[in-house]
Design a protein around this motif. Structure first.
Motif, PDB file in Angstrom:
ATOM      1  N   THR A 178      33.908   0.768  12.394  1.00 31.24           N
ATOM      2  CA  THR A 178      34.137   1.497  13.637  1.00 31.24           C
ATOM      3  C   THR A 178      32.825   2.017  14.209  1.00 31.24           C
ATOM      4  OG1 THR A 178      36.366   2.086  12.915  1.00 31.24           O
ATOM      5  CG2 THR A 178      35.425   3.396  14.697  1.00 31.24           C
ATOM      6  N   SER A 179      31.928   2.454  13.337  1.00 31.86           N
ATOM      7  CA  SER A 179      30.606   2.890  13.789  1.00 31.86           C
ATOM      8  C   SER A 179      29.851   1.738  14.446  1.00 31.86           C
ATOM      9  CB  SER A 179      29.791   3.424  12.610  1.00 31.86           C
ATOM     10  OG  SER A 179      30.428   4.518  12.028  1.00 31.86           O
ATOM     11  N   MET A 180      29.922   0.561  13.837  1.00 33.95           N
ATOM     12  CA  MET A 180      29.257  -0.617  14.402  1.00 33.95           C
ATOM     13  C   MET A 180      29.934  -1.058  15.705  1.00 33.95           C
ATOM     14  SD  MET A 180      26.579  -1.345  12.686  1.00 33.95           S
ATOM     15  CE  MET A 180      26.370   0.434  12.603  1.00 33.95           C
ATOM     16  N   LEU A 181      31.245  -0.866  15.783  1.00 31.75           N
ATOM     17  CA  LEU A 181      31.960  -1.186  17.015  1.00 31.75           C
ATOM     18  C   LEU A 181      31.409  -0.349  18.165  1.00 31.75           C
ATOM     19  CD1 LEU A 181      34.338  -2.808  18.233  1.00 31.75           C
ATOM     20  CD2 LEU A 181      35.804  -0.882  17.623  1.00 31.75           C
ATOM     21  N   ASN A 182      31.148   0.907  17.887  1.00 33.63           N
ATOM     22  CA  ASN A 182      30.557   1.782  18.897  1.00 33.63           C
ATOM     23  C   ASN A 182      29.167   1.284  19.297  1.00 33.63           C
ATOM     24  OD1 ASN A 182      30.549   4.179  20.529  1.00 33.63           O
ATOM     25  ND2 ASN A 182      29.161   5.086  19.039  1.00 33.63           N
ATOM     26  N   LYS A 183      28.393   0.834  18.321  1.00 32.62           N
ATOM     27  CA  LYS A 183      27.039   0.341  18.588  1.00 32.62           C
ATOM     28  C   LYS A 183      27.020  -1.042  19.237  1.00 32.62           C
ATOM     29  CE  LYS A 183      23.836   2.853  16.842  1.00 32.62           C
ATOM     30  NZ  LYS A 183      22.942   3.606  17.710  1.00 32.62           N
ATOM     31  N   SER A 184      28.130  -1.779  19.164  1.00 31.70           N
ATOM     32  CA  SER A 184      28.157  -3.143  19.706  1.00 31.70           C
ATOM     33  C   SER A 184      28.148  -3.179  21.235  1.00 31.70           C
ATOM     34  CB  SER A 184      29.382  -3.903  19.193  1.00 31.70           C
ATOM     35  OG  SER A 184      30.562  -3.490  19.874  1.00 31.70           O
ATOM     36  N   GLU A 185      28.410  -2.022  21.836  1.00 33.45           N
ATOM     37  CA  GLU A 185      28.452  -1.920  23.297  1.00 33.45           C
ATOM     38  C   GLU A 185      29.371  -2.999  23.900  1.00 33.45           C
ATOM     39  OE1 GLU A 185      24.442  -1.645  24.812  1.00 33.45           O
ATOM     40  OE2 GLU A 185      23.969  -0.010  23.419  1.00 33.45           O
ATOM     41  N   GLN A 186      30.640  -2.898  23.544  1.00 34.06           N
ATOM     42  CA  GLN A 186      31.690  -3.809  24.014  1.00 34.06           C
ATOM     43  C   GLN A 186      31.390  -5.259  23.644  1.00 34.06           C
ATOM     44  OE1 GLN A 186      30.303  -1.463  26.478  1.00 34.06           O
ATOM     45  NE2 GLN A 186      31.738  -0.104  25.433  1.00 34.06           N
ATOM     46  N   PHE A 187      30.919  -5.477  22.417  1.00 36.02           N
ATOM     47  CA  PHE A 187      30.613  -6.797  21.872  1.00 36.02           C
ATOM     48  C   PHE A 187      29.483  -7.512  22.603  1.00 36.02           C
ATOM     49  CE2 PHE A 187      35.183  -6.320  20.652  1.00 36.02           C
ATOM     50  CZ  PHE A 187      34.963  -6.155  19.288  1.00 36.02           C
ATOM     51  N   THR A 188      28.575  -6.757  23.224  1.00 33.76           N
ATOM     52  CA  THR A 188      27.446  -7.378  23.916  1.00 33.76           C
ATOM     53  C   THR A 188      26.202  -7.447  23.032  1.00 33.76           C
ATOM     54  OG1 THR A 188      26.754  -5.271  24.879  1.00 33.76           O
ATOM     55  CG2 THR A 188      28.265  -6.647  26.187  1.00 33.76           C
ATOM     56  N   ARG A 189      26.211  -6.748  21.897  1.00 37.16           N
ATOM     57  CA  ARG A 189      25.088  -6.792  20.952  1.00 37.16           C
ATOM     58  C   ARG A 189      25.563  -7.527  19.702  1.00 37.16           C
ATOM     59  NH1 ARG A 189      23.075  -1.356  19.649  1.00 37.16           N
ATOM     60  NH2 ARG A 189      21.250  -2.487  18.911  1.00 37.16           N
ATOM     61  N   LEU A 190      24.882  -8.621  19.372  1.00 36.33           N
ATOM     62  CA  LEU A 190      25.357  -9.533  18.334  1.00 36.33           C
ATOM     63  C   LEU A 190      25.425  -8.902  16.941  1.00 36.33           C
ATOM     64  CD1 LEU A 190      26.321 -12.355  17.589  1.00 36.33           C
ATOM     65  CD2 LEU A 190      23.920 -13.002  17.264  1.00 36.33           C
ATOM     66  N   LEU A 191      24.344  -8.294  16.478  1.00 32.87           N
ATOM     67  CA  LEU A 191      24.331  -7.787  15.108  1.00 32.87           C
ATOM     68  C   LEU A 191      25.384  -6.702  14.863  1.00 32.87           C
ATOM     69  CD1 LEU A 191      23.159  -7.952  12.284  1.00 32.87           C
ATOM     70  CD2 LEU A 191      21.397  -6.315  13.001  1.00 32.87           C
ATOM     71  N   PRO A 192      25.477  -5.675  15.710  1.00 34.13           N
ATOM     72  CA  PRO A 192      26.542  -4.691  15.472  1.00 34.13           C
ATOM     73  C   PRO A 192      27.947  -5.300  15.575  1.00 34.13           C
ATOM     74  CG  PRO A 192      24.897  -3.778  16.956  1.00 34.13           C
ATOM     75  CD  PRO A 192      24.576  -5.235  16.779  1.00 34.13           C
ATOM     76  N   THR A 193      28.110  -6.296  16.435  1.00 34.93           N
ATOM     77  CA  THR A 193      29.408  -6.970  16.550  1.00 34.93           C
ATOM     78  C   THR A 193      29.760  -7.673  15.251  1.00 34.93           C
ATOM     79  OG1 THR A 193      29.184  -7.276  18.938  1.00 34.93           O
ATOM     80  CG2 THR A 193      30.693  -8.769  17.785  1.00 34.93           C
TER      81      THR A 193
END
Length: 110
Positions: free
Chosen positions: A18-33
């Motif tokens: 969930t923390s990485m989901l927040n960092k993914s910026e709506q799945f626009t950042r590959l690694l956090p996604t």
């Protein structure tokens, strides 16, 4: 006891995801996604082992309740999100519910 370790691992993986989901910026950042998807996968995998002995309703209540509290703490320390008094009271009620389930429910595995 081992089943509760799997449940705890599921909670930690879900909180990480969930923390990485927040960092993914709506799945626009590959690694956090990718880390989010992996965390959720590991969480469900660990939860499946916990469910061998812990009833699903009890496991899910603990998983969801403690996950909410843990992700709130992550929000406070890593995302600078401050819960207000009603949120804190609600979190304390969630913790109380998990305690009641574990101490008093005959459905729970001890």
């Amino acid at each position: 006891m081992k089943n509760f370790l799997f449940l705890f691992a599921a909670i930690v993986f879900e909180t990480f995801a969930t923390s990485m989901l927040n960092k993914s910026e709506q799945f626009t950042r590959l690694l956090p996604t990718l880390l989010s998807l992996a965390g959720y996968g590991l969480s469900f995998y660990a939860l499946s082992f916990a469910l061998r002995e812990i009833p699903v309703g009890i496991a899910y209540a603990i998983w969801a309740g403690l996950g909410i509290v843990l992700i709130t703490l992550v929000g406070v320390f890593f995302f600078k999100q401050t819960p207000d008094i009603p949120a804190i009271v609600g979190l304390l009620l969630i913790v109380a519910g998990v305690v009641v389930i574990n101490l008093f429910s005959k459905m729970s595995v001890h």
